[in-house]
Design a protein around this motif. Structure first.
Motif, PDB file in Angstrom:
ATOM      1  N   PRO A  54       0.939  -1.313   0.129  1.00  0.00           N
ATOM      2  CA  PRO A  54       0.137  -0.133   0.098  1.00  0.00           C
ATOM      3  C   PRO A  54       0.982   1.096   0.028  1.00  0.00           C
ATOM      4  O   PRO A  54       2.056   1.337   0.407  1.00  0.00           O
ATOM      5  N   PRO A  55       0.250   2.349  -0.700  1.00  0.00           N
ATOM      6  CA  PRO A  55       1.265   3.576  -0.496  1.00  0.00           C
ATOM      7  C   PRO A  55       1.683   3.988   0.476  1.00  0.00           C
ATOM      8  O   PRO A  55       2.756   4.790   0.468  1.00  0.00           O
ATOM      9  N   TYR A  56       0.975   4.096   1.785  1.00  0.00           N
ATOM     10  CA  TYR A  56       1.511   4.702   2.774  1.00  0.00           C
ATOM     11  C   TYR A  56       1.924   3.528   3.916  1.00  0.00           C
ATOM     12  O   TYR A  56       1.176   3.686   5.132  1.00  0.00           O
ATOM     13  N   SER A  57       2.548   2.584   3.443  1.00  0.00           N
ATOM     14  CA  SER A  57       2.850   1.568   4.328  1.00  0.00           C
ATOM     15  C   SER A  57       3.650   1.755   5.735  1.00  0.00           C
ATOM     16  O   SER A  57       3.403   1.389   6.813  1.00  0.00           O
ATOM     17  N   LEU A  58       4.644   2.704   5.364  1.00  0.00           N
ATOM     18  CA  LEU A  58       5.457   3.163   6.616  1.00  0.00           C
ATOM     19  C   LEU A  58       4.723   4.225   7.428  1.00  0.00           C
ATOM     20  O   LEU A  58       4.407   5.118   6.676  1.00  0.00           O
ATOM     21  N   ASN A  59       4.688   4.220   8.565  1.00  0.00           N
ATOM     22  CA  ASN A  59       4.031   5.545   9.245  1.00  0.00           C
ATOM     23  C   ASN A  59       5.162   6.571   9.442  1.00  0.00           C
ATOM     24  O   ASN A  59       6.419   6.341   9.142  1.00  0.00           O
ATOM     25  N   ALA A  60       4.694   7.809   9.558  1.00  0.00           N
ATOM     26  CA  ALA A  60       5.533   8.979   9.536  1.00  0.00           C
ATOM     27  C   ALA A  60       6.506   8.950  10.581  1.00  0.00           C
ATOM     28  O   ALA A  60       7.830   9.374  10.141  1.00  0.00           O
ATOM     29  N   TRP A  61       6.420   8.199  11.591  1.00  0.00           N
ATOM     30  CA  TRP A  61       7.250   7.958  12.725  1.00  0.00           C
ATOM     31  C   TRP A  61       8.677   7.309  12.175  1.00  0.00           C
ATOM     32  O   TRP A  61       9.755   7.530  12.097  1.00  0.00           O
ATOM     33  N   ALA A  62       8.235   6.280  11.467  1.00  0.00           N
ATOM     34  CA  ALA A  62       9.160   5.243  10.954  1.00  0.00           C
ATOM     35  C   ALA A  62      10.193   5.823   9.869  1.00  0.00           C
ATOM     36  O   ALA A  62      11.262   5.746   9.817  1.00  0.00           O
ATOM     37  N   ALA A  63       9.441   6.894   8.797  1.00  0.00           N
ATOM     38  CA  ALA A  63      10.018   7.301   7.916  1.00  0.00           C
ATOM     39  C   ALA A  63      11.135   8.308   8.302  1.00  0.00           C
ATOM     40  O   ALA A  63      12.046   8.459   7.804  1.00  0.00           O
ATOM     41  N   ALA A  64      10.456   9.093   9.404  1.00  0.00           N
ATOM     42  CA  ALA A  64      11.573  10.012  10.035  1.00  0.00           C
ATOM     43  C   ALA A  64      12.516   9.507  10.645  1.00  0.00           C
ATOM     44  O   ALA A  64      13.780   9.902  10.810  1.00  0.00           O
TER      45      ALA A  64
END
Ligand SMILES: Cc1ncc(COP(=O)(O)O)c(C=O)c1O
Length: 333
Positions: free
Chosen positions: A219-229
């Protein structure tokens, strides 16, 4: 002490925590942007950015690969091939998408036989899952064996699961290998050496054409923003990672020495854990738990009879775990 899931037992780098604390309302409120994280991961692995697909932990990468490989049922039930014992998510994911997991047993040394894998290939084999280092033994597979197997199993995918490659220092990831082996997909995780298992971040690596069917599954937003940061910061903090790798290596050696002293069987591990044949595994697991040490009972799996798996984390924990193991095993005798 959590020595049962091979996490970074010290937790994440303090720099990661600081970066997470700096996130604000917008980070929670808006869909995440992956540009920085993707570039950091690609740079770190030495591949172009279009060779990486970030996933919600490597578990999602495994599921996506199984789904992409086994989606066509027109020639019968598609098969995934692997070894036994192995990381259980290969079978769980294959079953979840209606495929069938086929396994070949490992020998008593828990070494991979490439010949056995080749012999188990059928016209329905769509994907071959192999972990290097292997879980639960920690044994390393020579990279040339894996390269040879990738050629031999084509057109099936070879999914080389490198969840513990930070600890072994060996990887199949380089642009030339990936270009030469278009059916090779390599999985990595940031749950282990980088200490962000709770955030969930993994990556699958391959050529753009190889990854395309997997991209259609994730899915397009599989990682949440905290993981991405957290990802770029975790990757940047090399001193923290190197410190942890050294702790894990020392712990592994201490555990191996203790097992020799106690006269229990282990296998040479290149990962941050060690498999130990302790006798009655469930009693040992319970007795260790009563002393505050959680380890994993692997004794129900073929090839791992009477075995527990112990994480080799920070040295201080390992020394305490060894004292508890000595007590439990000596009492059992
Ligand atoms: C061999 C192997 N692959 C994949 C994973 C999954 O890692 P993640 O936490 O990134 O989902 C694990 C976790 O234990 C593992 O042992």
């Amino acid at each position: 002490m959590r020595l049962h899931l091979n996490e970074n037992t010290a937790g994440c780098s303090p720099a990661v925590l600081e970066a997470l604390r700096a996130l604000g309302r917008g980070d929670a409120g808006f869909y995440p942007d992956y540009d920085t994280a993707q570039s950091a991961v690609a740079r770190h692995l030495g591949v172009p950015v279009d060779h990486v697909l970030l996933t919600n932990g490597l578990d999602e990468g495994i599921l996506a690969a199984a789904a992409a490989a086994c989606r066509d049922h027109s020639a019968g039930v598609p098969e995934a091939l692997g070894v036994a014992p192995a990381f259980d998510m290969y079978e769980v994911s294959t079953n979840a998408i209606g495929g069938r997991m086929v396994t070949v047993p490992l020998n008593d040394e828990l070494e991979l036989s490439a010949g056995d894998i080749r012999a188990a290939l059928t016209p329905r084999t769509r994907i071959v899952f192999l972990a290097n280092p292997h879980n639960p033994s920690g044994r390393a597979i020579p990279l040339d064996t894996l390269r040879g197997l990738a050629r031999d199993v084509a057109p099936a995918l070879l999914f080389a699961d490198e969840a513990y490659a930070d600890f072994s220092g060996e990887t199949l990831i380089d642009p030339a290998t990936l270009a030469a082996l278009p059916n090779l997909v390599v999985g990595r995780t940031f749950s282990k050496a980088y200490g962000i298992a709770g955030l969930r971040a993994g990556v699958v690596v391959g050529t753009p054409a190889t990854l395309e069917p997997l991209r259609q599954v994730v899915p397009p937003y599989s990682l949440n923003a905290w993981a991405a940061a957290a990802l770029p910061i975790a990757i940047e903090d090399r001193p923290y990672r190197d410190w942890y790798l050294a702790q894990a290596a020392e712990s592994r050696a201490l555990l191996a020495d203790a097992c020799t002293r106690l006269g229990v069987r282990t296998w040479p591990s290149a990962a941050n854990f060690i498999l130990v044949r302790v006798g009655n595994a469930s009693i040992v697991v319970n007795e260790l738990a009563a002393r505050g040490v959680r380890v994993r009972d692997r004794s129900a799996e073929a090839g791992c009879e009477q075995c527990i798996r112990i994480t080799a984390g920070i040295v201080e924990d390992t020394r305490r775990a060894i004292v508890a193991l000595e007590e439990v095993l000596c009492a059992a005798r």
